[in-house]
Design a protein around this motif. Structure first.
Motif, mmCIF file in Angstrom:
data_model
loop_
_atom_site.group_PDB
_atom_site.id
_atom_site.type_symbol
_atom_site.label_atom_id
_atom_site.label_comp_id
_atom_site.label_asym_id
_atom_site.label_seq_id
_atom_site.Cartn_x
_atom_site.Cartn_y
_atom_site.Cartn_z
ATOM 1 N N TYR A 93 0.793 -1.232 0.000
ATOM 2 C CA TYR A 93 0.000 0.000 0.000
ATOM 3 C C TYR A 93 0.829 1.289 0.000
ATOM 4 O O TYR A 93 0.679 2.136 0.856
ATOM 5 N N PHE B 220 -5.429 -0.825 -5.517
ATOM 6 C CA PHE B 220 -6.437 -1.521 -4.704
ATOM 7 C C PHE B 220 -7.804 -0.862 -4.881
ATOM 8 O O PHE B 220 -8.834 -1.532 -4.962
ATOM 9 N N ILE C 82 -9.177 -2.301 -7.821
ATOM 10 C CA ILE C 82 -9.588 -3.695 -7.567
ATOM 11 C C ILE C 82 -10.993 -3.730 -6.979
ATOM 12 O O ILE C 82 -11.830 -4.554 -7.366
ATOM 13 N N TYR D 172 -14.214 -8.850 -8.277
ATOM 14 C CA TYR D 172 -13.898 -8.666 -6.857
ATOM 15 C C TYR D 172 -15.162 -8.259 -6.094
ATOM 16 O O TYR D 172 -15.461 -7.098 -5.892
ATOM 17 N N GLY E 141 -13.485 -5.102 5.439
ATOM 18 C CA GLY E 141 -12.857 -5.485 4.174
ATOM 19 C C GLY E 141 -12.469 -6.946 4.101
ATOM 20 O O GLY E 141 -12.184 -7.462 3.034
ATOM 21 N N GLY E 142 -12.416 -7.614 5.259
ATOM 22 C CA GLY E 142 -11.900 -8.986 5.258
ATOM 23 C C GLY E 142 -10.404 -8.999 5.510
ATOM 24 O O GLY E 142 -9.738 -10.018 5.358
ATOM 25 N N THR E 143 -9.872 -7.845 5.931
ATOM 26 C CA THR E 143 -8.424 -7.748 6.159
ATOM 27 C C THR E 143 -7.959 -8.673 7.284
ATOM 28 O O THR E 143 -6.792 -9.060 7.344
ATOM 29 N N ASN F 104 -5.897 -11.515 6.201
ATOM 30 C CA ASN F 104 -4.485 -11.404 5.822
ATOM 31 C C ASN F 104 -3.590 -12.061 6.867
ATOM 32 O O ASN F 104 -2.399 -12.283 6.619
ATOM 33 N N TYR G 167 -9.037 -12.709 -7.272
ATOM 34 C CA TYR G 167 -7.625 -12.364 -7.037
ATOM 35 C C TYR G 167 -6.786 -12.523 -8.291
ATOM 36 O O TYR G 167 -5.559 -12.439 -8.253
ATOM 37 N N THR H 177 -5.086 -6.947 -10.510
ATOM 38 C CA THR H 177 -4.522 -7.595 -9.316
ATOM 39 C C THR H 177 -3.080 -8.018 -9.573
ATOM 40 O O THR H 177 -2.231 -7.930 -8.683
ATOM 41 N N PHE I 278 -1.117 -4.981 -9.067
ATOM 42 C CA PHE I 278 -1.094 -4.707 -7.611
ATOM 43 C C PHE I 278 -0.035 -5.600 -6.950
ATOM 44 O O PHE I 278 0.776 -5.140 -6.152
ATOM 45 N N MET J 190 -1.587 -15.266 -2.791
ATOM 46 C CA MET J 190 -1.018 -14.585 -3.955
ATOM 47 C C MET J 190 0.486 -14.773 -3.902
ATOM 48 O O MET J 190 1.093 -14.718 -2.824
ATOM 49 N N GLU K 161 0.839 -12.576 -0.215
ATOM 50 C CA GLU K 161 -0.357 -12.328 0.607
ATOM 51 C C GLU K 161 -1.143 -13.613 0.811
ATOM 52 O O GLU K 161 -1.196 -14.444 -0.101
ATOM 53 N N SER L 74 -5.203 -14.574 1.966
ATOM 54 C CA SER L 74 -6.491 -13.968 2.262
ATOM 55 C C SER L 74 -7.422 -15.097 2.677
ATOM 56 O O SER L 74 -7.955 -15.819 1.823
HETATM 57 C C1 AVJ Z 1 -7.721 -5.355 1.584
HETATM 58 C C2 AVJ Z 1 -6.702 -7.319 2.483
HETATM 59 C C3 AVJ Z 1 -9.093 -7.201 2.296
HETATM 60 O O1 AVJ Z 1 -7.467 -9.661 0.972
HETATM 61 O O2 AVJ Z 1 -9.148 -9.210 -0.394
HETATM 62 C C4 AVJ Z 1 -7.406 -7.530 -2.813
HETATM 63 C C5 AVJ Z 1 -6.475 -7.159 -0.433
HETATM 64 N N1 AVJ Z 1 -5.524 -8.485 -2.325
HETATM 65 N N2 AVJ Z 1 -6.971 -8.190 -3.914
HETATM 66 C C6 AVJ Z 1 -8.146 -8.868 0.280
HETATM 67 C C7 AVJ Z 1 -6.479 -7.727 -1.839
HETATM 68 C C8 AVJ Z 1 -5.815 -8.776 -3.622
HETATM 69 C C9 AVJ Z 1 -7.816 -7.392 0.267
HETATM 70 N N3 AVJ Z 1 -7.818 -6.828 1.668
#
Ligand code: AVJ
Length: 323
Positions: free
Chosen positions: A41, A49, A52, A58, A163-165, A168, A208, A215, A218, A254, A284, A286
């Protein structure tokens, strides 16, 4: 009245580069190689993002936005929160829905955006401060995995982690995060979590690995961050974007795959790493959730689930929990 806007910085200038160097030393000398997703970021990554979130594949962003549109008034009534704390303050539309509902409920006093990126934080704080004259805005530049104990405790809090963060974080890191957050809460405080749910693998992977390649851009951008911040000489175009679903761990991964054998040199720290052709670096995870497993994780960390809001297709959920 003048808008009240105060910023606290727990990250400090130059910290990001030291933290990035530490993560590179740990992750790029590991096998397999990996990097924490927070380095995606920078300004370019944040803009990518943003794109995205609008991609047809998405679904998480618009599902969560829909749930907030529908349920923010009830969440405001149930929580009676005076202080909205938002971990990761990039989600402006969603913030507005929660703030508006809390203002309607008559309880809103303070907004506390928390973000590791100073620019995102400042932008969110200014936007909210301008839209809500009389609202005190305490912006905190912090890493939600390290500084939770330092967050200001002003009145009855609703902590939003959207966001579902949460996904991560690996399971043990999630447990640590939820427990550390729980330590800072007192009865009456609540947690609102966004969680992407387990679903058809094809839809998960497509979210993704979009057809337009946003993506992929990204994902590769993290190499540009390393080049700029640590003087590395990655050739981003020499890496292929990989998105796969690990069904056993029910999580998207990812990765960046080296399309040829290469050596990458870093100036600070002075480090050289090799990639074999085909070698993949994880950038990453998710995680995708089942209701009963997430509610068990919450219960083990000392929360009491109060509401589970989901869309008709059960793509995504908002979990409201109290302590
Ligand atoms: C922001 C972490 C919720 O995991 O879906 C989006 C980041 N990575 N596309 C996720 C993300 C690839 C997103 N978050």
């Amino acid at each position: 009245p003048l808008p009240f806007l105060y910023t606290v910085d727990h990250i400090g200038p130059g910290h990001a580069r030291e933290a990035l160097a530490r993560d590179v030393l740990a992750g790029l000398t590991a096998c397999p190689k990996w990097l924490p997703p927070k380095w995606f970021y920078d300004a370019t990554g944040s803009a990518l993002f943003e794109r995205i979130t609008r991609l047809p594949e998405y679904y998480p962003f618009r599902r969560e936005l829909g749930l907030l549109r529908e349920h923010a008034p009830e969440i405001a009534r149930l929580t009676g929160a005076e202080n909205l704390v938002e971990l990761g303050s990039g989600t402006s539309e969603k913030t507005a829905l929660l703030l508006e509902a809390l203002r309607e409920a008559g309880t809103l006093r303070t907004y506390t955006p928390v973000d590791v990126d100073g620019e995102t934080l400042e932008a969110a704080a200014r936007r909210v401060s301008a839209a809500h004259p009389g609202l005190a805005v305490w912006a905190v530049r912090a890493d939600f995995e390290r500084h939770l104990a330092l967050l200001p405790r002003i009145g009855r809090r609703l902590v939003a982690f959207l966001g579902g963060t949460l996904g991560n974080l690996e399971e043990e890191a999630r447990a640590s995060f939820l427990a550390a957050l729980r330590e800072t809460l007192v009865p009456g405080d609540c947690l609102l979590l966004g969680a992407d749910l387990v679903k058809d693998t094809g839809r998960l992977v497509a979210a993704y690995d979009d057809a337009a390649g946003v993506t992929a851009a990204f994902n590769r951008n993290v190499l540009a961050v390393l080049n700029r911040e640590l003087g590395a000489d990655f050739a981003p175009e020499a890496f292929a974007h990989v998105a796969l679903y690990d069904a056993r761990r029910h999580r998207i991964e990812m990765r960046l795959r080296a399309t040829r054998t290469m050596r990458v040199r870093f100036r600070v720290p002075s480090l050289e790493v090799g990639f074999r052709a085909g070698e993949e670096m994880r950038t990453e995870i998710s995680a995708k959730f089942y209701r009963y497993l997430l509610e068990r994780e919450l219960a083990r960390a000392g929360y009491v689930p109060v509401r589970w809001y989901t869309d008709p297709g059960q793509d995504f959920a908002l979990a409201l929990a109290e302590v």
